[in-house]
Write an enzyme that holds these catalytic residues in place. Structure first.
Site, short mmCIF file in Angstrom:
data_model
loop_
_atom_site.label_atom_id
_atom_site.label_comp_id
_atom_site.label_asym_id
_atom_site.label_seq_id
_atom_site.Cartn_x
_atom_site.Cartn_y
_atom_site.Cartn_z
N LYS A 130 46.02 41.06 39.05
CA LYS A 130 44.76 40.44 38.63
C LYS A 130 44.69 40.36 37.11
O LYS A 130 44.18 39.42 36.54
CB LYS A 130 43.58 41.26 39.19
CG LYS A 130 42.22 40.67 38.90
CD LYS A 130 41.96 39.43 39.73
CE LYS A 130 40.72 38.67 39.32
NZ LYS A 130 40.79 37.25 39.74
N GLU A 153 45.92 22.89 37.93
CA GLU A 153 45.29 24.04 38.56
C GLU A 153 45.47 24.01 40.08
O GLU A 153 45.72 25.05 40.71
CB GLU A 153 43.80 24.08 38.18
CG GLU A 153 42.97 25.16 38.85
CD GLU A 153 43.46 26.59 38.63
OE1 GLU A 153 44.35 26.81 37.78
OE2 GLU A 153 42.96 27.49 39.32
N TRP A 190 27.79 46.12 36.40
CA TRP A 190 28.84 45.27 35.82
C TRP A 190 28.14 44.60 34.64
O TRP A 190 27.23 43.79 34.82
CB TRP A 190 29.31 44.26 36.88
CG TRP A 190 30.11 43.12 36.33
CD1 TRP A 190 29.62 41.96 35.81
CD2 TRP A 190 31.53 43.03 36.27
NE1 TRP A 190 30.65 41.15 35.44
CE2 TRP A 190 31.83 41.77 35.70
CE3 TRP A 190 32.57 43.86 36.64
CZ2 TRP A 190 33.13 41.33 35.50
CZ3 TRP A 190 33.86 43.41 36.43
CH2 TRP A 190 34.13 42.17 35.87
N GLU A 240 50.47 30.12 44.11
CA GLU A 240 50.08 31.53 44.16
C GLU A 240 49.73 32.00 45.57
O GLU A 240 50.08 33.11 45.97
CB GLU A 240 48.81 31.75 43.32
CG GLU A 240 49.00 31.71 41.85
CD GLU A 240 47.69 32.08 41.16
OE1 GLU A 240 47.67 33.09 40.45
OE2 GLU A 240 46.68 31.36 41.32
N CYS A 249 26.48 43.45 40.36
CA CYS A 249 26.41 44.92 40.40
C CYS A 249 26.02 45.38 41.82
O CYS A 249 25.71 44.57 42.67
CB CYS A 249 25.37 45.43 39.42
SG CYS A 249 25.33 44.50 37.90
N HIS A 268 58.07 8.49 35.01
CA HIS A 268 59.03 9.10 34.08
C HIS A 268 59.79 10.25 34.74
O HIS A 268 60.37 11.08 34.03
CB HIS A 268 58.30 9.60 32.82
CG HIS A 268 57.59 8.49 32.11
ND1 HIS A 268 58.25 7.58 31.33
CD2 HIS A 268 56.29 8.13 32.11
CE1 HIS A 268 57.36 6.69 30.86
NE2 HIS A 268 56.17 7.02 31.32
N ASN A 314 20.04 43.33 39.62
CA ASN A 314 21.21 42.45 39.55
C ASN A 314 20.71 41.07 39.16
O ASN A 314 19.68 40.64 39.66
CB ASN A 314 21.91 42.32 40.91
CG ASN A 314 22.60 43.59 41.31
OD1 ASN A 314 22.63 44.55 40.55
ND2 ASN A 314 23.15 43.60 42.51
N GLY A 315 21.45 40.37 38.32
CA GLY A 315 21.05 39.02 37.92
C GLY A 315 20.76 38.97 36.42
O GLY A 315 21.15 39.87 35.68
N LYS A 363 47.27 27.03 42.10
CA LYS A 363 46.59 27.76 43.18
C LYS A 363 47.46 27.75 44.44
O LYS A 363 47.62 28.75 45.12
CB LYS A 363 45.27 27.07 43.44
CG LYS A 363 44.03 27.78 43.64
CD LYS A 363 43.40 28.74 42.75
CE LYS A 363 44.16 29.63 41.85
NZ LYS A 363 43.47 29.98 40.65
N ARG A 389 33.29 46.31 44.44
CA ARG A 389 32.77 45.17 43.69
C ARG A 389 33.15 45.24 42.21
O ARG A 389 33.03 44.24 41.51
CB ARG A 389 31.24 45.13 43.79
CG ARG A 389 30.71 44.94 45.18
CD ARG A 389 29.25 45.28 45.26
NE ARG A 389 28.44 44.41 44.43
CZ ARG A 389 27.77 43.37 44.88
NH1 ARG A 389 27.80 43.08 46.15
NH2 ARG A 389 27.04 42.63 44.08
O1 M6R Z 1 42.34 37.29 32.78
P1 M6R Z 1 42.90 36.00 32.30
O2 M6R Z 1 42.00 34.83 32.57
O3 M6R Z 1 43.34 36.04 30.87
O4 M6R Z 1 44.21 35.79 33.19
C1 M6R Z 1 45.04 34.69 32.98
C2 M6R Z 1 45.98 34.48 34.13
O5 M6R Z 1 46.79 35.61 34.33
C3 M6R Z 1 45.24 34.16 35.44
O6 M6R Z 1 44.42 33.05 35.30
C4 M6R Z 1 46.24 33.91 36.58
O7 M6R Z 1 46.92 32.71 36.37
C5 M6R Z 1 45.51 33.92 37.93
N1 M6R Z 1 46.33 34.55 38.90
C6 M6R Z 1 45.17 32.56 38.41
O8 M6R Z 1 44.70 32.49 39.72
#
Ligand code: M6R
Length: 604
Positions: free
Chosen positions: A599, A477, A74, A484, A2, A500, A100-101, A481, A27
């Site tokens: 996001k 993952e 938050w 993306e 927050c 395979h 905060n915390g 990353k 934030r």
């Molecule tokens: O808000 P969520 O965790 O449900 O979102 C899921 C995905 O859209 C999210 O993890 C997406 O893959 C991100 N861009 C990963 O960095």
């Protein structure tokens, strides 16, 4: 998490505070509030939602006080609402606090305070602190705050006002940042520099254990009962840099916050040698015979890691589904099934719809979410929050590590409830979990090695990531990353799958990133590495510090501190995210807002 701002000086405090809060909006928050001392009287205004709502409330007030505090919240304990918004007050309405915390032992303290006839107006952990001060206020403001601080455990950056002593603000820090803005005839206290940068560039950062008594012309800081000095530094950052605490991007700022995010997520949830998960019905957990976890993207990879944990620790058959697939499928689910959804935002449409499709058939459901009050947090039987705080970068980083934190705890808890994990294993696993924040800090201290490797390989067109068992989802993952953030094509594979198909891709150009700590399957992964080397492939290995053999096989090595083999995914997350980040930066990509991504994915 927050946003905090406090002001003491000669100017109109409410104007300075509203301005400060507006500089903290980036934030993320769900409510806002302000308290001013005007003519020895404490006045408070709070609103749910945007800061605009609070401003509207203040429009017809003529607040004249020159001392006050403000907060953007938050939510962590209690839904986003006006009652739960900060500042909170004691019973007399003379003491008020923003925080905060997380106060870890707030529940016990609240019960104790109730016995002394304290009445509470919110669901928050914060409010109890105002009441703890009230208990001793007869001894004076400072003494009362210091004695209340001794009674709490947890993390805090807190700022307190008392209308009985309207010439000072008291602040205390433990794990949650606070910085004093030192002005001429006025001082500020804030969670972040941007909130006062327009008025002063002199900043004094508090350290853990510090408590500060701030008047308009003076700052006294105490730590462990002794007076200490903290150097005031000149801030050279621009406003935009200051919002990122000096980091060039939110993504790297958020990666750097992972030790804290992990700690905040496990705090208060480990008690001796057992796991304590608020809101979770242990009787229902005992009855379940199988688990299905639903998620998307990075949350899916956290969920996939949990499959290995739940099967190993609790002996319960666990399957993990991509939400967009199970949404239109016909999965076998009955009253013995525990359904878990994992989502940072709690608003991902595929996860919501998938859950709706099958919820009635399941025995019990738990949502793991970061955003308090989000749709998923309200839809399932129970909710366990990840306390990562707002994540601004589009790439999930600190929220991923926090999801893993909850999933490790839940797996161990299920193991204990189902009598599958003995006391010794439980103790050693919990002790490993407690070590993680410290180890993450070590990994985050020196990022130069990963940066160098990232720059070396930034021009490659494709990457392959490999792992076995619990490290396989990390390969997925790592590849996600990289895609993306750097727009480089990357795939993650279970290393055993190499022969395979993907082995056909081996050439002297494509880097192969191996998650290869020394564990039960180390020899198998070394065989995979050798097969690639034999075909002139390039190896980047992520392994444990005491590994003496990897040098013989890998072109580049990133080391992690040694830990029990089940816990390496938690450490490996950092170099995987950093690799993607530095490659993205080298390629000049807007890593905080990569193209085509949102996001929160709220449309199908
Ligand atoms: O808000 P969520 O965790 O449900 O979102 C899921 C995905 O859209 C999210 O993890 C997406 O893959 C991100 N861009 C990963 O960095």
């Amino acid at each position: 998490m927050c946003g905090i701002i406090g002001y003491i000086g000669e100017e109109n405090a409410s104007e300075r505070i509203i301005y400060g809060l507006s500089r903290l909006e980036y934030r993320g928050y769900d409510s806002a509030g302000i308290a001013i001392i005007d003519n020895c009287k404490l006045i408070r205004f709070r609103s749910k939602g945007r800061l605009e709502n609070l401003k509207k409330k203040l429009e017809h007030e003529s607040l004249k006080g020159t001392i006050g505090i403000g907060h953007t919240r938050w939510a962590t304990h209690g839904k986003p609402s006006e009652e739960n918004a900060h500042p909170h007050m004691d019973c007399t309405g003379k003491i008020t606090i923003i925080h905060n915390g997380i106060i870890e032992n707030y529940f016990e303290l609240k019960e104790e305070l109730k016995k002394h006839h304290h009445k509470f107006a919110s669901e928050t952990d914060t409010e109890i602190f105002a009441h703890l001060i009230e208990e001793n206020i007869g001894k004076g403001f400072e003494k009362a705050v210091f004695s209340a601080l001794k009674q709490i455990r947890g993390t805090y950056g807190m700022v307190i006002l008392y209308s009985g002593e309207p010439d000072k603000i008291i602040a205390a820090r433990q794990g949650s940042p606070l910085v004093i803005g030192v002005g001429k005839g006025e001082n500020y206290i804030a969670s972040d520099v941007p909130s006062f940068l327009k008025y002063t560039r002199k900043a004094m950062f508090l350290e853990d254990g510090d408590a500060a008594v701030i008047t308009k012309t003076d700052v006294q800081i105490y730590n462990g009962g002794k007076k200490v000095t903290r150097q005031a530094r000149d801030i050279k950052w621009t406003s935009e840099q200051a919002e990122k605490s000096g980091f060039p991007h939110f993504m790297i700022k958020e990666i750097s916050e992972e030790a804290q995010a992990f700690e905040d997520t496990i705090i208060g949830r480990i008690e001796g040698s057992s796991v304590k998960l608020e809101n979770v019905d242990d009787k229902k957990l005992k009855k379940i015979k199988n688990i299905r976890i639903i998620a998307c993207g990075t949350s899916y990879h956290a969920a996939y890691t949990a499959k290995y944990l739940m099967e190993k620790y609790a002996g319960i058959n666990t399957s993990v589904d991509v939400a967009s697939e199970i949404r239109y499928g016909d999965p076998v689910i009955d009253k013995s099934t525990l359904l878990i959804t994992v989502s940072q935002s709690g608003e991902t449409i595929d996860t919501i719809e998938a859950f709706k499709n099958i919820q009635k058939r399941a025995g019990y459901s738990i949502a793991i979410v970061n955003v308090v009050g989000s749709t998923l947090s309200r839809m399932l039987d129970s909710v366990i929050y990840t306390h990562a705080g707002p994540e601004i970068g589009v790439a999930a980083t600190k929220t991923f590590i926090s999801q893993l934190a909850v999933l490790y705890l839940l797996s161990l808890h299920l193991g204990s409830i189902h009598g599958k994990i003995n006391d010794k294993k439980m103790k050693s696993s919990l002790s490993s979990l407690r070590k993680i924040p410290g180890l993450l800090k070590i990994m985050l201290k020196d990022k130069s090695k990963v940066k160098k490797i990232a720059e070396k390989y930034s021009k490659q067109r494709d990457f392959l990531y490999y792992g076995r068992n619990i490290n396989f989802p990390m390969a997925l993952e790592g590849a996600l990353k990289l895609k993306e953030i750097s727009y480089i094509h990357a795939e993650g594979y279970a290393a055993g799958e190499m022969k395979h198909g993907p082995i056909a891709l081996v050439d002297d150009k494509t880097p192969n990133v191996f998650l290869a700590p020394e564990n039960a399957l180390y020899e198998k992964i070394i065989s995979n590495i050798q097969e690639i080397k034999a075909r002139s492939g390039t190896i980047i290995a992520i392994t444990n510090r005491s590994n003496k053999t990897m040098k013989r096989f890998a072109d580049d090595i990133i080391y992690m501190p040694d830990i029990d083999e089940d816990f390496y995914p938690l450490l490996a997350a950092i170099p995987l995210q950093l690799l993607a980040y530095y490659i993205g930066v080298k390629k000049g990509i807007d890593v905080d807002k990569p193209r085509n991504l949102a996001k929160s994915v709220t449309v199908e």
